[in-house]
Structure formats: C-alpha cells, structure tokens
Design an enzyme around this catalytic site. Structure first.
Site, PDB file in Angstrom:
ATOM      1  CE1 TYR A 146      -3.398  -2.749   0.681  1.00 13.69           C
ATOM      2  CE2 TYR A 146      -4.600  -0.754   1.206  1.00 13.69           C
ATOM      3  CZ  TYR A 146      -4.596  -2.095   0.885  1.00 13.69           C
ATOM      4  OH  TYR A 146      -5.775  -2.774   0.771  1.00 13.69           O
ATOM      5  CE  LYS A 196       2.012 -17.992  -1.338  1.00 13.64           C
ATOM      6  NZ  LYS A 196       1.147 -19.190  -1.459  1.00 13.64           N
ATOM      7  CG  ASP A 228      -1.930 -20.239   0.086  1.00 16.15           C
ATOM      8  OD1 ASP A 228      -1.366 -20.249   1.199  1.00 16.15           O
ATOM      9  OD2 ASP A 228      -1.437 -20.790  -0.917  1.00 16.15           O
ATOM     10  CG  ASP A 252      -7.897  -4.825   1.764  1.00 16.98           C
ATOM     11  OD1 ASP A 252      -8.857  -4.329   2.381  1.00 16.98           O
ATOM     12  OD2 ASP A 252      -7.823  -4.865   0.522  1.00 16.98           O
ATOM     13  CG  ASP A 256     -13.357  -7.029   2.563  1.00 13.56           C
ATOM     14  OD1 ASP A 256     -13.154  -6.281   3.545  1.00 13.56           O
ATOM     15  OD2 ASP A 256     -13.804  -6.627   1.478  1.00 13.56           O
TER      16      ASP A 256
HETATM   17  C1  IPM Z   1     -10.229  -1.303   4.064  1.00  9.78           C
HETATM   18  C2  IPM Z   1     -10.547  -0.774   2.709  1.00  9.78           C
HETATM   19  C3  IPM Z   1      -9.406   0.136   2.266  1.00  9.78           C
HETATM   20  C4  IPM Z   1      -8.132  -0.693   2.235  1.00  9.78           C
HETATM   21  C5  IPM Z   1      -9.655   0.831   0.919  1.00  9.78           C
HETATM   22  C6  IPM Z   1     -10.926   1.653   0.952  1.00  9.78           C
HETATM   23  C7  IPM Z   1      -8.483   1.654   0.472  1.00  9.78           C
HETATM   24  O1  IPM Z   1     -10.766  -1.804   1.817  1.00  9.78           O
HETATM   25  O2  IPM Z   1     -10.085  -0.495   5.005  1.00  9.78           O
HETATM   26  O3  IPM Z   1     -10.115  -2.523   4.195  1.00  9.78           O
HETATM   27  O4  IPM Z   1      -7.864  -1.363   1.239  1.00  9.78           O
HETATM   28  O5  IPM Z   1      -7.418  -0.675   3.234  1.00  9.78           O
HETATM   29 MG    MG Z   2     -10.724  -3.691   2.662  1.00  7.76          MG
END
Ligand code: IPM
Ligand code: MG
Length: 367
Positions: A146, A196, A228, A252, A256
C-alpha cells in the site's frame, strides 16, 4: 468533567446516515457517564472533493490533529462515479491512505464476531459456527504494498508497465508483533501468524521478527500458517482462530473474508491505532447502491464507537454495554433489510430504528 474532542468524518454513500446513529450513542454515553464529547464534523472523502476540491482538506486535517479520537465513516463511490475524480484525488488514495500515514495508525483491529444468536446471518452451517465465532484480526496498516514506492511507464520493449514495492523493516514488524502478542495475552493465548514465506522474502523477515518477539511471550502458542491456507480454514473451521496477525494487504483481504463468514461486512467495525492517535471506522465501503435509503445497518459504525470508548477513553464497561445493547436488539428478532431477506421471519426495521433500539437497550444497562 472529562472532556473529549471527537472528529466525525461522515464520509460518502451510507456514511452520513450511519454516522447519525453513532452520534445518538455517543450522546447517550456522554449523558450516562458524565463525560463531555465535543463532536466536530469535518469533510472527508469524495464528498469533500466535490465540495472543496480535496478529499482530505486542510481544515479537516486541523480538526483531526486537535481531536482526541477520530470516528470515520466509509468513503468511496461507485466505479463509474470514481472516474469523475482524478486518480490521485480519489478518496482511497487521496484521503484514507494519507489519514493512516499522517497518524501512523499501524495497528488495525478487526473483530470477526458472531455470537450464536446471530448464526442465521452467516452463510456457514450451524455445526461450523458452533458456539459462535470470535476472532480478532490484527492487520499492519501503514506498510507493505500500500505504501511502497510505485513506478509506471513504458519499458524498454515499448510496453506499458507498473512496479509496486512491498517493503517492511524490522521496526515495523516488531511493533505490530507486540500488539498481536499483547492482545493474545488478554484472550486465549493462541496467535496465528499469517505469512507467505514459501514465496515472499518479506514474509521470511516477518516470521523471523515474530519468532524473536515470541521469546518475550512464552505463554502464547504461535501457529504459523500460509495466507492461502488461512483463507480456506476461515471457511472450514473458523473456530480454531483467536488472534490472527498479518501484513497490510493480507489483512485487507482476509478481513473482508471475515465479514463474509459473518454474513455481511456491515458487521465489521474496526480500530486503527497509532502511538499517538487513533481513528475508528467500519471495515466496509460506502455501499452507494443503498445510500440514502435508510436501510443500512449502523452496527459497524456503532461497534466502532464501542471500540473507541474502550481503546481511546478507557471506558471498558460502557464499551461492553454498547456491544451488549446491539446484540440484544438482534436477539429480539430485529434486523435491517441489508442483513436479511424480506420473509425471513425477522422484524424488519430501518437504520434509524436500529439506532433507536440500541439507545433504548443501552439505557437499561447499568453504567
Ligand atoms: C479497508 C478498505 C481500504 C483498504 C480501501 C478503501 C483503500 O478496503 O479499510 O479494508 O484497502 O485498506
Ligand atoms: Mg478492505
């Protein structure tokens, strides 16, 4: 009376409407606990760009600098709408990453929490959920791909190319390792280190430093697991996890997936801590498709308030009360349309209705 300044960054999409509900909770907490919360709204995200030409305006920076904590709503637009903003001014690159960098909020806490009573939200089978899921994902938030150096252009063969670098030094790894071990000590003392190292040199260094820090925490059992494989186990057997620690990009993605196994990212609040400043935000996006409809569940925003109460203001009991109040609302069979299908037997309420019920439940709980 204790006085705290809180910067409120409403953000985009459903941000403003779920922020309203979070503010209801903050006001009640202030009243019940005899503290003063000075709430200062500031522009942030795509809405800030359209209003004043920058997604993270100077005025907002000043308000955040002076605040004791920052509560931030989701940001971002639909893919088509984003195209109306120059790439570097898009809210993720132009506001969110600079916010993380400005306050060096390297430790991102993302609880993946599903009490048994919410099992019906999850796509997982009841026998996999068992007594419920309770994982703390700890994501390194200011390093890795990032924030690494980026290059793009035309290479010597005349082809367009891009180069992004994944960089960590041992100081960055050590400080997040300590956060993860300290968190493990307060929980089940089992720490999954996600890596990894069969491919990435960055993971080799990561694991080395993790092992060095582990020496100071002999009580914590460390389990090293490839990223993974961890993705698979999050679906097949999430209850084996307690605290998971990982670098930025892995975090990230796996966080999710954490929202996925709960049934919705709407159940994912988070805390982003630096040594001097912290901000709190839902882990999800701004859901432009349902914005302004008063149907988004404000759980992630109110959960972020609970995390703020605990982590920035030391109000541990009141933080527990806020969680408890939200769980009670669900336990009574209420839900919002973004979390449940009509006809699923739930008592359907809207964004404001959920906030009001949480307020009512919180009032019942002793301070
Ligand atoms: C998160 C989001 C952010 C990230 C985006 C919006 C840049 O997906 O906070 O997980 O990738 O960190
Ligand atoms: Mg995210």
């Amino acid at each position: 009376m204790t006085h705290y300044k809180i910067a409120l960054l409403d953000g985009d999409g459903i941000g403003p409407e779920i922020m309203v509900e979070a503010v209801k909770i903050l006001n009640l907490v202030a009243e019940r606990n005899k503290v003063e919360f000075e709430l200062i709204h500031a522009l942030f995200g795509a809405s800030a760009y359209f209003e004043c030409g920058h997604p993270f305006p100077e005025e907002t920076k000043k308000i955040c600098d002076e605040a004791d904590a920052i509560l931030k709503g989701p940001i971002g637009l639909s893919h088509e709408e984003s195209q109306k903003i120059p790439v570097d001014m898009q809210p993720e690159r132009g506001a969110l990453l600079p916010l993380r960098r400005r306050y060096n909020t390297y430790a991102n806490f993302r609880p993946v929490f599903l009490p048994k009573g919410l099992a019906h939200f999850s796509p997982l089978k009841a026998e996999i959920i068992g007594d419920g899921i309770d994982i703390m994902i700890i994501r390194e938030l200011v390093g890795g791909l990032y924030f690494g150096e980026k290059q793009s252009g035309i290479n010597s063969e005349g082809n367009r190319y891009v180069k992004e670098t994944l960089e960590y030094d041992e100081v960055q790894i050590r400080r997040i390792a300590k956060v993860a071990f300290d968190t493990s000590m307060k929980r089940k003392k089992v720490l999954h280190n996600i890596h990894k190292s069969n491919v990435l040199k960055s993971s080799v260094l990561w694991n080395e430093v993790m092992a060095e820090v582990a020496v100071d925490y002999p009580e914590v059992k460390v389990i090293n697991i490839l990223v993974d494989a961890a993705a698979t186990y999050l679906c097949l057997n999430p209850r084996q996890f307690d605290v998971m620690v990982m670098e930025n990009m892995f975090g990230d993605i796996l966080s999710d997936q954490g929202g996925g196994i709960l049934g919705s990212l709407g159940l994912m609040p988070s805390a982003c801590l630096g040594d001097e400043k912290a901000y709190y935000e839902p882990s999800h996006g701004s859901a432009p498709d349902i914005a302004g409809k008063n149907i988004a569940n404000p759980y992630s925003m109110i959960g972020s308030v609970a995390m703020m109460l605990e982590m920035s203001f030391g109000m541990d009991q009141e933080a527990k009360n806020v969680w408890h109040a939200m769980q009670s609302v669900f336990a009574q069979g209420y839900s919002t349309p973004d979390l449940s299908k009509p006809g699923s037997g739930v008592k359907m309420i809207d964004t404001r209705g959920f906030g009001d019920l949480v307020v009512a439940e919180l009032r019942k709980l002793p301070v």
